[in-house]
Design a protein around this motif. Structure first.
Motif, PDB file in Angstrom:
ATOM      1  N   ALA A  32      -9.631   3.418   8.957  1.00  0.00           N
ATOM      2  CA  ALA A  32      -9.778   1.968   8.812  1.00  0.00           C
ATOM      3  C   ALA A  32      -8.427   1.286   8.945  1.00  0.00           C
ATOM      4  CB  ALA A  32     -10.377   1.644   7.437  1.00  0.00           C
ATOM      5  N   ILE A  33      -8.467   0.027   9.386  1.00  0.00           N
ATOM      6  CA  ILE A  33      -7.255  -0.805   9.310  1.00  0.00           C
ATOM      7  C   ILE A  33      -7.603  -2.126   8.638  1.00  0.00           C
ATOM      8  CG2 ILE A  33      -6.028   0.137  11.313  1.00  0.00           C
ATOM      9  CD1 ILE A  33      -6.936  -2.404  12.851  1.00  0.00           C
ATOM     10  N   TRP A  34      -6.573  -2.699   8.028  1.00  0.00           N
ATOM     11  CA  TRP A  34      -6.659  -4.071   7.534  1.00  0.00           C
ATOM     12  C   TRP A  34      -5.725  -4.892   8.420  1.00  0.00           C
ATOM     13  CZ3 TRP A  34      -8.307  -0.137   4.726  1.00  0.00           C
ATOM     14  CH2 TRP A  34      -9.302  -0.342   3.765  1.00  0.00           C
ATOM     15  N   ILE A  86       6.098  -7.902   5.619  1.00  0.00           N
ATOM     16  CA  ILE A  86       5.742  -7.872   7.040  1.00  0.00           C
ATOM     17  C   ILE A  86       4.713  -8.985   7.247  1.00  0.00           C
ATOM     18  CG2 ILE A  86       4.642  -6.559   8.888  1.00  0.00           C
ATOM     19  CD1 ILE A  86       5.396  -3.999   7.276  1.00  0.00           C
ATOM     20  N   HIS A  87       5.070  -9.976   8.075  1.00  0.00           N
ATOM     21  CA  HIS A  87       4.121 -11.061   8.341  1.00  0.00           C
ATOM     22  C   HIS A  87       3.224 -10.668   9.511  1.00  0.00           C
ATOM     23  CE1 HIS A  87       5.997 -13.814   5.475  1.00  0.00           C
ATOM     24  NE2 HIS A  87       7.105 -13.161   5.792  1.00  0.00           N
ATOM     25  N   ASP A  88       1.994 -11.072   9.446  1.00  0.00           N
ATOM     26  CA  ASP A  88       0.989 -10.678  10.444  1.00  0.00           C
ATOM     27  C   ASP A  88       1.053  -9.171  10.691  1.00  0.00           C
ATOM     28  OD1 ASP A  88      -1.095 -10.798  12.190  1.00  0.00           O
ATOM     29  OD2 ASP A  88       0.025 -11.719  13.822  1.00  0.00           O
ATOM     30  N   GLY A  89       0.764  -8.439   9.649  1.00  0.00           N
ATOM     31  CA  GLY A  89       0.879  -6.985   9.711  1.00  0.00           C
ATOM     32  C   GLY A  89      -0.460  -6.276   9.785  1.00  0.00           C
ATOM     33  N   VAL A  90      -0.347  -4.989   9.999  1.00  0.00           N
ATOM     34  CA  VAL A  90      -1.523  -4.109  10.016  1.00  0.00           C
ATOM     35  C   VAL A  90      -1.238  -2.935   9.086  1.00  0.00           C
ATOM     36  CG1 VAL A  90      -2.807  -2.420  11.412  1.00  0.00           C
ATOM     37  CG2 VAL A  90      -2.323  -4.692  12.333  1.00  0.00           C
ATOM     38  N   LEU A  91      -2.249  -2.576   8.300  1.00  0.00           N
ATOM     39  CA  LEU A  91      -2.138  -1.402   7.440  1.00  0.00           C
ATOM     40  C   LEU A  91      -3.276  -0.464   7.813  1.00  0.00           C
ATOM     41  CD1 LEU A  91      -1.449  -1.511   3.649  1.00  0.00           C
ATOM     42  CD2 LEU A  91      -3.124   0.031   4.569  1.00  0.00           C
ATOM     43  N   ALA A  92      -2.928   0.768   8.191  1.00  0.00           N
ATOM     44  CA  ALA A  92      -3.947   1.731   8.626  1.00  0.00           C
ATOM     45  C   ALA A  92      -4.077   2.855   7.605  1.00  0.00           C
ATOM     46  CB  ALA A  92      -3.572   2.308   9.986  1.00  0.00           C
ATOM     47  N   VAL A  93      -5.315   3.328   7.446  1.00  0.00           N
ATOM     48  CA  VAL A  93      -5.624   4.346   6.427  1.00  0.00           C
ATOM     49  C   VAL A  93      -6.354   5.514   7.071  1.00  0.00           C
ATOM     50  CG1 VAL A  93      -7.037   4.791   4.379  1.00  0.00           C
ATOM     51  CG2 VAL A  93      -5.755   2.659   4.554  1.00  0.00           C
ATOM     52  N   GLU A  94      -5.945   6.702   6.680  1.00  0.00           N
ATOM     53  CA  GLU A  94      -6.656   7.895   7.123  1.00  0.00           C
ATOM     54  C   GLU A  94      -6.702   8.907   5.989  1.00  0.00           C
ATOM     55  OE1 GLU A  94      -5.016   9.532  10.741  1.00  0.00           O
ATOM     56  OE2 GLU A  94      -6.453  11.162  10.603  1.00  0.00           O
ATOM     57  N   SER A  95      -7.868   9.430   5.735  1.00  0.00           N
ATOM     58  CA  SER A  95      -8.065  10.440   4.678  1.00  0.00           C
ATOM     59  C   SER A  95      -7.433  10.039   3.346  1.00  0.00           C
ATOM     60  CB  SER A  95      -7.476  11.786   5.109  1.00  0.00           C
ATOM     61  OG  SER A  95      -8.027  12.189   6.327  1.00  0.00           O
ATOM     62  N   GLY A  96      -7.619   8.763   2.970  1.00  0.00           N
ATOM     63  CA  GLY A  96      -7.148   8.315   1.657  1.00  0.00           C
ATOM     64  C   GLY A  96      -5.667   8.008   1.587  1.00  0.00           C
ATOM     65  N   ARG A  97      -4.971   8.159   2.726  1.00  0.00           N
ATOM     66  CA  ARG A  97      -3.533   7.879   2.731  1.00  0.00           C
ATOM     67  C   ARG A  97      -3.222   6.770   3.728  1.00  0.00           C
ATOM     68  NH1 ARG A  97      -0.390  10.893  -0.191  1.00  0.00           N
ATOM     69  NH2 ARG A  97      -1.496  12.574  -1.207  1.00  0.00           N
ATOM     70  N   ILE A  98      -2.086   6.138   3.510  1.00  0.00           N
ATOM     71  CA  ILE A  98      -1.624   5.148   4.481  1.00  0.00           C
ATOM     72  C   ILE A  98      -1.089   5.920   5.681  1.00  0.00           C
ATOM     73  CG2 ILE A  98       0.051   3.323   4.928  1.00  0.00           C
ATOM     74  CD1 ILE A  98      -0.036   2.722   1.876  1.00  0.00           C
ATOM     75  N   GLN A 145      -0.861   0.203  17.681  1.00  0.00           N
ATOM     76  CA  GLN A 145      -1.763   0.722  18.703  1.00  0.00           C
ATOM     77  C   GLN A 145      -2.456   1.942  18.125  1.00  0.00           C
ATOM     78  OE1 GLN A 145       0.715   3.022  21.635  1.00  0.00           O
ATOM     79  NE2 GLN A 145       1.942   1.185  21.509  1.00  0.00           N
ATOM     80  N   GLY A 146      -3.674   2.138  18.513  1.00  0.00           N
ATOM     81  CA  GLY A 146      -4.422   3.263  17.960  1.00  0.00           C
ATOM     82  C   GLY A 146      -5.883   2.906  17.892  1.00  0.00           C
ATOM     83  N   GLN A 147      -6.654   3.910  17.639  1.00  0.00           N
ATOM     84  CA  GLN A 147      -8.100   3.689  17.563  1.00  0.00           C
ATOM     85  C   GLN A 147      -8.542   3.809  16.127  1.00  0.00           C
ATOM     86  OE1 GLN A 147      -9.648   6.522  20.389  1.00  0.00           O
ATOM     87  NE2 GLN A 147      -9.998   4.804  21.796  1.00  0.00           N
ATOM     88  N   VAL A 148      -9.586   3.082  15.818  1.00  0.00           N
ATOM     89  CA  VAL A 148      -9.967   2.990  14.420  1.00  0.00           C
ATOM     90  C   VAL A 148     -11.482   2.838  14.287  1.00  0.00           C
ATOM     91  CG1 VAL A 148      -9.615   0.489  14.383  1.00  0.00           C
ATOM     92  CG2 VAL A 148      -9.354   1.783  12.282  1.00  0.00           C
ATOM     93  N   ARG A 149     -12.005   3.411  13.219  1.00  0.00           N
ATOM     94  CA  ARG A 149     -13.458   3.321  13.013  1.00  0.00           C
ATOM     95  C   ARG A 149     -13.889   1.975  12.454  1.00  0.00           C
ATOM     96  NH1 ARG A 149     -12.321   8.390  11.143  1.00  0.00           N
ATOM     97  NH2 ARG A 149     -12.874   9.981  12.642  1.00  0.00           N
ATOM     98  N   VAL A 150     -13.138   1.487  11.469  1.00  0.00           N
ATOM     99  CA  VAL A 150     -13.524   0.235  10.799  1.00  0.00           C
ATOM    100  C   VAL A 150     -12.341  -0.717  10.765  1.00  0.00           C
ATOM    101  CG1 VAL A 150     -14.514  -0.777   8.691  1.00  0.00           C
ATOM    102  CG2 VAL A 150     -14.987   1.625   9.254  1.00  0.00           C
ATOM    103  N   GLU A 151     -12.588  -1.982  11.108  1.00  0.00           N
ATOM    104  CA  GLU A 151     -11.550  -3.008  11.007  1.00  0.00           C
ATOM    105  C   GLU A 151     -11.905  -3.975   9.894  1.00  0.00           C
ATOM    106  OE1 GLU A 151     -10.008  -3.591  15.599  1.00  0.00           O
ATOM    107  OE2 GLU A 151     -10.686  -5.335  14.459  1.00  0.00           O
ATOM    108  N   HIS A 152     -10.982  -4.190   8.968  1.00  0.00           N
ATOM    109  CA  HIS A 152     -11.199  -5.174   7.908  1.00  0.00           C
ATOM    110  C   HIS A 152     -10.316  -6.389   8.193  1.00  0.00           C
ATOM    111  CE1 HIS A 152     -13.345  -2.307   5.323  1.00  0.00           C
ATOM    112  NE2 HIS A 152     -12.444  -1.416   5.694  1.00  0.00           N
TER     113      HIS A 152
END
Ligand code: DI6
Ligand code: FE
Length: 401
Positions: free
Chosen positions: A4-6, A23-35, A45-52
């Motif tokens: 997922a990403i926020w 970080i202004h206008d940032g993205v935070l990505a999560v995988e397996s419970g970790r950032i 850049q990257g692929q993601v299952r869920v976008e919040h």
């Protein structure tokens, strides 16, 4: 593929180097419970299952409340009334009230009862973005009752818990005038049994005229060291017994309260790598006048953490956000120092800095979303709760309203 990403977020990473590590206008990505990644959107850049869609919210690390006495039974409203009629906290304690009054009610409660009341209280912490809470024993003061408190604390749900053994909190009535004997029981029976049951992450003591002497505290710390456990200390809250320096000699994770600490004590903390935990709720509720030496802490670069010290006697306070405000208004911290106190430095005070307290790739995905325009608003507002979402180990937490 990320889980997922926020996005559409401003991110207060709390990394060193820039204000709030923002970080202004940032993205935070999560995988397996970790950032797995955090940075500006244009670099993502990257692929993601869920976008919040964070809709412009600020994201901070999950808040850390590194000093609480959340498990206990009963309340001390009557004592509050007595204090307002002129009795002092110390006088009440010496007359058999105070901590020992809570010991009586806590001993009478079952583990399930202790768990249920603490779990109910805890909702407020989760609602305000807290993902890690430290919980102390210290209202049992017998082997059985201390274990019961620790077991109840370990069963709390919806939050990451660290438990601290505080058998040396107050002298139980049955040991009147035999404090050395009680400390012997703490060192020879209670702490070893609690450690054996793996219920202890750290060991604390109340080093104070109405608590235990520096010598007695040192005996408890020696025992902790023999069990390979880190120590913390209620130090210099009501008088200067040299608690800050004593804690540092043992390489304590933290020394807490510190209103009466001397400059030498703070200097010693810098050498010992000991975090200063300030507890403005207790200062406020006991109507203390002596301010902790914040300037010395800054000068010697001692990291400052903040916590609720939630307990029924000196800090019946259930709002970490109010702690931020009080730390600024009462102790003169900046809003950024205050937020660092419940994130980066709160984690440091629990020895959890590798996994918590900052938003960085590799850390546990604990964070909170806030409907604020600047992170300073978290410390500025009194009694508001702009928390919009809490995520722990990558999972959005259910928040009871
Ligand atoms: N200092 C505190 O602030 C709490 N314990 C301690 O050693 C107060 C505990 C209480 O009054 O019940
Ligand atoms: Fe405390």
């Amino acid at each position: 593929m990320q889980d997922a990403i926020w996005l559409n977020a401003n991110i207060a990473t709390m990394r060193d180097g820039s204000p709030y590590g923002a970080i202004h206008d940032g993205v935070l990505a999560v995988e397996s419970g970790r950032i797995s990644w955090v940075g500006p959107r244009k670099e993502w850049q990257g692929q993601v299952r869920v976008e919040h869609d964070a809709r412009g919210a600020w994201i901070t690390p999950g808040l850390v409340d590194c000093h609480t006495h959340l498990v206990y039974a009963g309340d001390r409203a009557e004592e509050f009334e007595l204090r307002l009629k002129g009795a002092t906290y110390e006088e009440i304690a010496r007359a058999g009230g105070g901590i020992v009054a809570t010991v009586r009610s806590t001993r009478a409660a079952t583990e399930d009862e202790l768990l249920a009341t603490a779990q109910g209280r805890l909702q407020q912490w989760v609602r305000e973005g807290v993902t890690v809470v430290e919980v102390k024993s210290g209202y049992g003061l017998t082997l059985e009752a201390e274990l019961r408190m620790l077991r109840a604390a370990r069963r709390l749900k919806g939050i990451t818990v660290r438990t601290t053994f505080l058998g040396a909190h107050a002298l139980p009535e049955e040991y009147k005038d035999r404090s050395d004997e009680y400390i012997r029981a703490v060192c020879d029976e209670m702490l070893p049994a609690a450690a054996h049951e793996r219920l202890v992450d750290a060991v604390d003591a109340f080093c104070e005229r109405i608590g235990f002497s520096p010598d007695q505290t040192a005996r408890v710390f020696d025992t902790a060291k023999r069990h390979g456990l880190p120590v913390k200390l209620h130090a210099d809250q009501l008088s200067d017994l040299g608690g800050a320096a004593l804690a540092s000699r043992y390489g304590a994770l933290s020394a807490d309260h510190l209103e009466y600490s001397s400059e030498m004590g703070i200097k010693a903390m810098a050498h010992g790598g000991t975090v200063a935990v300030l507890l403005p709720g207790a200062f406020y509720f006991l109507r203390e006048k002596k301010l902790p030496p914040v300037d010395a802490m800054r000068r010697y670069r001692v990291p400052i953490a903040l916590a609720t010290d939630h307990n029924p006697g000196s800090s019946p306070l259930s709002s970490i956000l109010l702690v931020l405000n009080m730390a600024c208004t009462l102790f003169g911290l900046t809003p950024e120092e205050a937020l660092a106190g419940v994130t980066r430095n709160g984690a440091l005070a629990l020895g959890m800095q590798d996994s918590h307290g900052m938003l960085d790739a590799g850390k546990q995905a604990d964070f909170a979303l806030w409907q604020v325009k600047t992170p300073a608003e978290l410390a500025y507002a009194i009694g508001a709760n702009p928390c919009a979402q809490v995520v722990r180990a990558g999972q959005i937490q259910p928040i009871a309203s």
